[in-house]
Design an enzyme around this catalytic site. Structure first.
Site, PDB file in Angstrom:
ATOM      1  N   ASN A 103       0.873  -1.174   0.000  1.00 49.19           N
ATOM      2  CA  ASN A 103       0.000   0.000   0.000  1.00 49.19           C
ATOM      3  C   ASN A 103       0.912   1.226   0.000  1.00 49.19           C
ATOM      4  OD1 ASN A 103      -1.812   2.033   0.431  1.00 49.19           O
ATOM      5  ND2 ASN A 103      -2.430   1.370   2.499  1.00 49.19           N
ATOM      6  N   TRP A 104       1.020   1.822  -1.179  1.00 44.88           N
ATOM      7  CA  TRP A 104       1.950   2.949  -1.324  1.00 44.88           C
ATOM      8  C   TRP A 104       1.368   4.263  -0.773  1.00 44.88           C
ATOM      9  CZ3 TRP A 104       4.206   1.972  -6.970  1.00 44.88           C
ATOM     10  CH2 TRP A 104       5.173   0.968  -6.886  1.00 44.88           C
ATOM     11  N   LYS A 105       0.110   4.217  -0.354  1.00 44.78           N
ATOM     12  CA  LYS A 105      -0.550   5.408   0.238  1.00 44.78           C
ATOM     13  C   LYS A 105      -0.279   6.649  -0.610  1.00 44.78           C
ATOM     14  CE  LYS A 105      -0.315   3.204   4.690  1.00 44.78           C
ATOM     15  NZ  LYS A 105      -0.449   3.333   6.137  1.00 44.78           N
ATOM     16  N   HIS A 142     -10.018   1.276   4.470  1.00 41.04           N
ATOM     17  CA  HIS A 142      -8.758   1.482   5.191  1.00 41.04           C
ATOM     18  C   HIS A 142      -8.997   2.470   6.336  1.00 41.04           C
ATOM     19  CE1 HIS A 142      -4.671   2.598   6.146  1.00 41.04           C
ATOM     20  NE2 HIS A 142      -4.296   1.479   5.550  1.00 41.04           N
ATOM     21  N   GLU A 178      -6.398  -5.206  10.160  1.00 36.07           N
ATOM     22  CA  GLU A 178      -5.387  -4.199  10.491  1.00 36.07           C
ATOM     23  C   GLU A 178      -5.798  -3.459  11.764  1.00 36.07           C
ATOM     24  OE1 GLU A 178      -3.035  -2.810   6.795  1.00 36.07           O
ATOM     25  OE2 GLU A 178      -4.895  -1.672   6.820  1.00 36.07           O
ATOM     26  N   GLY A 237       1.386   2.065  10.834  1.00 38.85           N
ATOM     27  CA  GLY A 237       2.362   3.156  10.765  1.00 38.85           C
ATOM     28  C   GLY A 237       2.969   3.548  12.102  1.00 38.85           C
ATOM     29  N   SER A 242       2.375  -2.254  10.461  1.00 40.34           N
ATOM     30  CA  SER A 242       3.807  -2.235  10.778  1.00 40.34           C
ATOM     31  C   SER A 242       4.527  -3.553  10.486  1.00 40.34           C
ATOM     32  CB  SER A 242       4.016  -1.815  12.241  1.00 40.34           C
ATOM     33  OG  SER A 242       3.550  -0.495  12.435  1.00 40.34           O
ATOM     34  N   GLY A 293       2.396  -1.189   4.352  1.00 35.16           N
ATOM     35  CA  GLY A 293       2.501   0.227   3.986  1.00 35.16           C
ATOM     36  C   GLY A 293       3.947   0.662   3.896  1.00 35.16           C
ATOM     37  N   GLY A 294       4.470   1.229   4.986  1.00 31.14           N
ATOM     38  CA  GLY A 294       5.807   1.811   5.017  1.00 31.14           C
ATOM     39  C   GLY A 294       6.893   0.945   4.396  1.00 31.14           C
TER      40      GLY A 294
HETATM   41  P1  PGA Z   1       2.102   0.138   7.709  1.00 33.89           P
HETATM   42  O1  PGA Z   1       0.703   0.372   6.925  1.00 33.89           O
HETATM   43  O2  PGA Z   1       2.674  -1.131   7.186  1.00 33.89           O
HETATM   44  O3  PGA Z   1       2.916   1.346   7.367  1.00 33.89           O
HETATM   45  O4  PGA Z   1       1.750   0.063   9.159  1.00 33.89           O
HETATM   46  C1  PGA Z   1      -0.165  -0.688   6.708  1.00 33.89           C
HETATM   47  C2  PGA Z   1      -1.420  -0.188   6.032  1.00 33.89           C
HETATM   48  O5  PGA Z   1      -1.826   0.944   6.269  1.00 33.89           O
HETATM   49  O6  PGA Z   1      -2.045  -0.899   5.250  1.00 33.89           O
END
Ligand code: PGA
Length: 241
Positions: free
Chosen positions: A7-9, A92, A162, A168, A204, A225-226
């Site tokens: 998920n590149w947000k 999300h 999640e 994050g 995370s 994400g990150g």
């Molecule tokens: P994260 O994000 O891995 O940075 O915690 C996960 C997500 O929002 O899907």
């Protein structure tokens, strides 16, 4: 089949996308995993071409709740399909928090996606307060019931569990909690639909520590994400699977 979805947000630009694929070319991603990337919609068309050439799925991060018409700033499911979306995130926690998306809106989005042959990747999870008040199962049940209220067939849906407090933050849920909650989600689906769907963990996920999560037998993969912005980190997670 396990899923590893990035998920590149709103955290990536052309230069980083190009770098990701440059590194990707030199990487050996393990086979037998379904990979996908949720891309900001302005970059979806170009990114989808490269992803698909390599057998990866291309995904959106959001979709309009309406089919078409006067909804300035929105992208419809049909538009996402035209630029190559195979799947799309819905529900999300960042959309729920910053854009006030409720389960009813999420349900409409799921219907739009299914009608346009795009797999919804539905995100559900409890906040820290709900976790501390031991309301996790109650929250998950409500989210599943309301988001999927009129869905007849869940075969094309993927779910990501999640915990909001893990996204994050560098904190991941414990192996015990992940196992309990994903098992619970699967039980609810089995009861309501007579079948279950892939359920991923998100929050995370980082290379190294992710091996413990993937050892849990009911976990069908991860939403990242990150650690998905950098090809080497993403590869590290794939190797943990
Ligand atoms: P994260 O994000 O891995 O940075 O915690 C996960 C997500 O929002 O899907």
């Amino acid at each position: 089949m396990k899923y590893l979805i990035a998920n590149w947000k709103m955290s990536i630009y052309n230069a980083q996308i190009d770098q990701f694929f440059k590194d990707f070319k030199r990487s050996q991603f393990p086979l037998n995993i379904t990979y996908g990337v949720s891309v900001p919609s302005v970059y979806l068309q170009k990114t989808a071409l490269t992803l698909k050439k390599n057998g990866w799925l291309a995904g959106g991060q959001n979709v309009a709740f309406a089919e078409s018409g006067a909804y300035t700033g929105e992208n419809s499911a049909k538009m996402l399909k035209e630029v190559g979306a195979d799947f799309c995130l819905v529900g999300h926690s960042e959309r729920r928090t910053y854009f006030n998306e409720d389960n009813q809106t999420i349900n409409k989005k799921i219907n739009r996606l299914l009608n346009n042959d795009i797999k919804p990747l539905l995100c559900i999870g409890e906040t820290l307060q709900e976790y501390e008040n031991k309301q996790t199962k109650k929250v998950l049940l409500k989210q599943l019931k309301e988001c999927l209220c009129d869905i007849k067939d869940v075969s094309n849906i993927i779910i990501a569990y999640e915990p909001v407090w893990a996204i994050g933050t560098g904190k991941t849920a414990s192996v015990k909690d992940i196992k309990t909650n994903i098992q619970y989600i699967k039980q609810v689906l089995q009861k309501k639909f007579g079948k279950t769907v892939p359920v991923l963990y998100g929050g995370s996920v980082k290379p190294g520590m992710s091996a413990d999560i993937f050892k849990i037998d009911c976990v069908d993969g991860a939403l990242v994400g990150g650690a998905s912005l950098n090809c080497a980190d993403f590869l590290g997670i794939a190797k943990d699977m």
